[in-house]
Design an enzyme around this catalytic site. Structure first.
Site, PDB file in Angstrom:
ATOM      1  N   GLY A  11      -0.059   5.138  -5.063  1.00  0.00           N
ATOM      2  CA  GLY A  11      -0.807   4.229  -5.930  1.00  0.00           C
ATOM      3  C   GLY A  11      -1.342   3.003  -5.199  1.00  0.00           C
ATOM      4  O   GLY A  11      -1.152   2.850  -3.987  1.00  0.00           O
ATOM      5  N   GLN A  12      -1.996   2.130  -5.964  1.00  0.00           N
ATOM      6  CA  GLN A  12      -2.670   0.971  -5.353  1.00  0.00           C
ATOM      7  C   GLN A  12      -1.707   0.111  -4.544  1.00  0.00           C
ATOM      8  O   GLN A  12      -1.960  -0.199  -3.384  1.00  0.00           O
ATOM      9  CB  GLN A  12      -3.342   0.115  -6.442  1.00  0.00           C
ATOM     10  CG  GLN A  12      -4.160  -1.032  -5.857  1.00  0.00           C
ATOM     11  CD  GLN A  12      -4.542  -2.088  -6.888  1.00  0.00           C
ATOM     12  OE1 GLN A  12      -3.964  -2.142  -7.988  1.00  0.00           O
ATOM     13  NE2 GLN A  12      -5.480  -2.947  -6.538  1.00  0.00           N
ATOM     14  N   ILE A  34       5.729  10.745  -3.958  1.00  0.00           N
ATOM     15  CA  ILE A  34       4.421  10.928  -4.602  1.00  0.00           C
ATOM     16  C   ILE A  34       4.571  11.952  -5.716  1.00  0.00           C
ATOM     17  O   ILE A  34       5.505  12.746  -5.720  1.00  0.00           O
ATOM     18  CB  ILE A  34       3.363  11.409  -3.582  1.00  0.00           C
ATOM     19  CG1 ILE A  34       3.941  12.557  -2.736  1.00  0.00           C
ATOM     20  CG2 ILE A  34       2.934  10.290  -2.654  1.00  0.00           C
ATOM     21  CD1 ILE A  34       2.980  13.615  -2.472  1.00  0.00           C
ATOM     22  N   ARG A  35       3.623  11.927  -6.659  1.00  0.00           N
ATOM     23  CA  ARG A  35       3.726  12.885  -7.765  1.00  0.00           C
ATOM     24  C   ARG A  35       2.557  13.858  -7.690  1.00  0.00           C
ATOM     25  O   ARG A  35       2.622  14.834  -6.982  1.00  0.00           O
ATOM     26  CB  ARG A  35       3.761  12.141  -9.096  1.00  0.00           C
ATOM     27  CG  ARG A  35       4.391  12.940 -10.212  1.00  0.00           C
ATOM     28  CD  ARG A  35       4.613  12.073 -11.424  1.00  0.00           C
ATOM     29  NE  ARG A  35       3.352  11.640 -12.006  1.00  0.00           N
ATOM     30  CZ  ARG A  35       2.775  12.243 -13.023  1.00  0.00           C
ATOM     31  NH1 ARG A  35       3.338  13.281 -13.580  1.00  0.00           N
ATOM     32  NH2 ARG A  35       1.623  11.802 -13.518  1.00  0.00           N
ATOM     33  N   ASP A  53       9.183  12.553  -9.148  1.00  0.00           N
ATOM     34  CA  ASP A  53       8.693  12.130 -10.448  1.00  0.00           C
ATOM     35  C   ASP A  53       9.840  11.370 -11.120  1.00  0.00           C
ATOM     36  O   ASP A  53      10.911  11.952 -11.365  1.00  0.00           O
ATOM     37  CB  ASP A  53       8.307  13.375 -11.262  1.00  0.00           C
ATOM     38  CG  ASP A  53       7.590  13.014 -12.542  1.00  0.00           C
ATOM     39  OD1 ASP A  53       7.687  11.838 -12.958  1.00  0.00           O
ATOM     40  OD2 ASP A  53       6.942  13.891 -13.128  1.00  0.00           O
ATOM     41  N   TYR A 143       1.786  -0.796 -22.820  1.00  0.00           N
ATOM     42  CA  TYR A 143       2.159  -1.126 -21.434  1.00  0.00           C
ATOM     43  C   TYR A 143       2.997  -2.408 -21.424  1.00  0.00           C
ATOM     44  O   TYR A 143       4.059  -2.480 -20.804  1.00  0.00           O
ATOM     45  CB  TYR A 143       0.880  -1.291 -20.612  1.00  0.00           C
ATOM     46  CG  TYR A 143       1.042  -1.767 -19.197  1.00  0.00           C
ATOM     47  CD1 TYR A 143       1.813  -1.059 -18.280  1.00  0.00           C
ATOM     48  CD2 TYR A 143       0.382  -2.924 -18.754  1.00  0.00           C
ATOM     49  CE1 TYR A 143       1.925  -1.486 -16.954  1.00  0.00           C
ATOM     50  CE2 TYR A 143       0.480  -3.357 -17.441  1.00  0.00           C
ATOM     51  CZ  TYR A 143       1.255  -2.639 -16.545  1.00  0.00           C
ATOM     52  OH  TYR A 143       1.364  -3.071 -15.243  1.00  0.00           O
ATOM     53  N   LYS A 147       6.859  -3.104 -20.380  1.00  0.00           N
ATOM     54  CA  LYS A 147       7.195  -4.041 -19.299  1.00  0.00           C
ATOM     55  C   LYS A 147       8.220  -5.082 -19.779  1.00  0.00           C
ATOM     56  O   LYS A 147       9.112  -5.477 -19.030  1.00  0.00           O
ATOM     57  CB  LYS A 147       5.929  -4.710 -18.742  1.00  0.00           C
ATOM     58  CG  LYS A 147       5.101  -3.765 -17.871  1.00  0.00           C
ATOM     59  CD  LYS A 147       5.860  -3.375 -16.612  1.00  0.00           C
ATOM     60  CE  LYS A 147       5.270  -2.206 -15.874  1.00  0.00           C
ATOM     61  NZ  LYS A 147       6.117  -1.691 -14.794  1.00  0.00           N
TER      62      LYS A 147
HETATM   63  C1  AKB Z   1      -3.428  -3.772 -15.657  1.00  0.00           C
HETATM   64  O1  AKB Z   1      -4.550  -4.306 -15.718  1.00  0.00           O
HETATM   65  O2  AKB Z   1      -2.983  -3.022 -16.526  1.00  0.00           O
HETATM   66  C2  AKB Z   1      -2.560  -4.085 -14.472  1.00  0.00           C
HETATM   67  C3  AKB Z   1      -1.628  -5.227 -14.719  1.00  0.00           C
HETATM   68  C4  AKB Z   1      -2.151  -6.586 -14.913  1.00  0.00           C
HETATM   69  O3  AKB Z   1      -0.443  -5.027 -14.772  1.00  0.00           O
HETATM   70  N1  AKB Z   1      -3.389  -4.376 -13.328  1.00  0.00           N
END
Ligand code: AKB
Length: 320
Positions: A11-12, A34-35, A53, A143, A147
């Site tokens: 990933g990034q 890696i997946r 994974d 998301y 988090k």
């Molecule tokens: C997103 O935009 O979802 C991510 C982040 C800010 O966690 N880059």
């Protein structure tokens, strides 16, 4: 000597972090997990790569045993925009993946686990400017929900099991090695690529959308600094605010224009605007500064110069 497994190595952030850790600790001591993303040659040639994974705990255990892993960095995550398209996938990867990693780390008595968080933990009711370390965490994206729960879960493992679990709230990360995928802050990377390719960009958030951002070298520095910090000096564990810069999409475009005067931008906000509007303009990172000496190096113009140079070089080599 640590034996590190980076889950989400293609990933990034994972791709660059894995290479940096291999420079620091030796290629064979850092396993790239890696997946389904094809890893770069740099990644496959500089050290071991394994299919891992996070949602498959047996697979994680297999790699942990094979390489005697004592440190896990879990970079695997479904980001904000993709998460809104598929909330169950976001929950599965971000929550089940995380608890699996924490349980494997507990079972195998890991030295350290790094579980990144994000500015997505904040929501519309959070103070928007210089957002405090301790504040309202009521995100409106799945998301963000995962988090917040992830930060609490990491802190729980510290308190309940005496484990060393750490994490930081990444702002939007800007880089030129590996593209981000499925985030709201992706426009801040795409603008540079489109400036070099087409001299124009249609931005999916408004001109005045302001968010906390960070250039990859600072992101790597923050991650390594937190990992190396003396655990006994940490008053927080899995939720450090880390700031570097804060700019609007219009200011970002002006910075590109400074080096590419013919660059043109237009704005066509889509569903990601609402997500961006729910996040802060800037964060107060004094806890990170006090507890582990956090200090960023890059501002917007220094980053723009670097990004444009690197992407132009990629273009000359036919890589984009
Ligand atoms: C997103 O935009 O979802 C991510 C982040 C800010 O966690 N880059």
């Amino acid at each position: 000597m640590s034996k590190i497994l980076v889950i989400g190595s293609a990933g990034q952030i994972g791709s660059e972090l894995t290479l940096l850790l291999r420079e620091m600790y030796g290629g064979s001591n850092v396993v790239a997990g890696i997946r389904n993303t094809k890893p770069s040659e740099k990644l496959t040639e500089s050290g071991p790569c394994e299919v891992v994974d996070a949602v498959d705990p047996d697979g994680v255990v297999g790699v942990v045993k094979k390489y005697s892993i004592d440190t896990i960095i879990n970079m695997a995550a479904i980001l904000s925009a993709t998460g809104e398209k598929n909330p169950m996938l976001a929950w599965n990867v971000n929550m089940n993946g995380l608890i699996n990693v924490l349980e494997v780390a507990r079972e195998f008595k890991m030295k350290q686990v790094l579980v990144p968080s994000s500015i997505a933990v904040f929501g519309p009711s959070t103070p928007i400017d210089n957002t405090p370390q301790e504040t309202i965490l009521k995100p409106t994206t799945i998301y963000g929900v995962t988090k917040v729960a992830g930060e609490l879960l990491g802190d729980y493992y510290v308190r309940r099991y005496g484990m060393d679990v750490r994490g930081l709230r990444y702002p939007g990360i800007i880089s030129h090695e590996t593209l981000p995928g499925g985030g709201t802050t992706d426009y801040a990377v795409a603008i540079y690529y489109e400036a070099v390719r087409n001299n124009r960009y249609t931005c999916f958030v408004n001109e005045d959308t302001r968010l906390p951002m960070m250039y990859m070298p600072d992101c790597l520095k923050a991650t390594i600094d937190l990992m190396q910090a003396d655990f006994s000096k940490l008053k927080h564990h899995c939720d450090y605010n880390v700031g570097a810069m804060s700019f609007s999409a219009g200011e970002l475009a002006a910075s590109v224009k400074k080096y590419m005067p013919g660059f043109e931008i237009s704005y066509e906000p889509d569903s990601r605007q609402e997500i961006a509007d729910s996040w802060p303009n800037s964060v107060d990172d004094s806890a990170a500064r006090e507890e582990w000496d956090w200090q960023p190096d890059y501002d917007l113009d220094a980053m723009t110069r670097d990004m444009l140079k690197a992407i132009k070089e990629k273009q000359e080599k036919g890589l984009i």
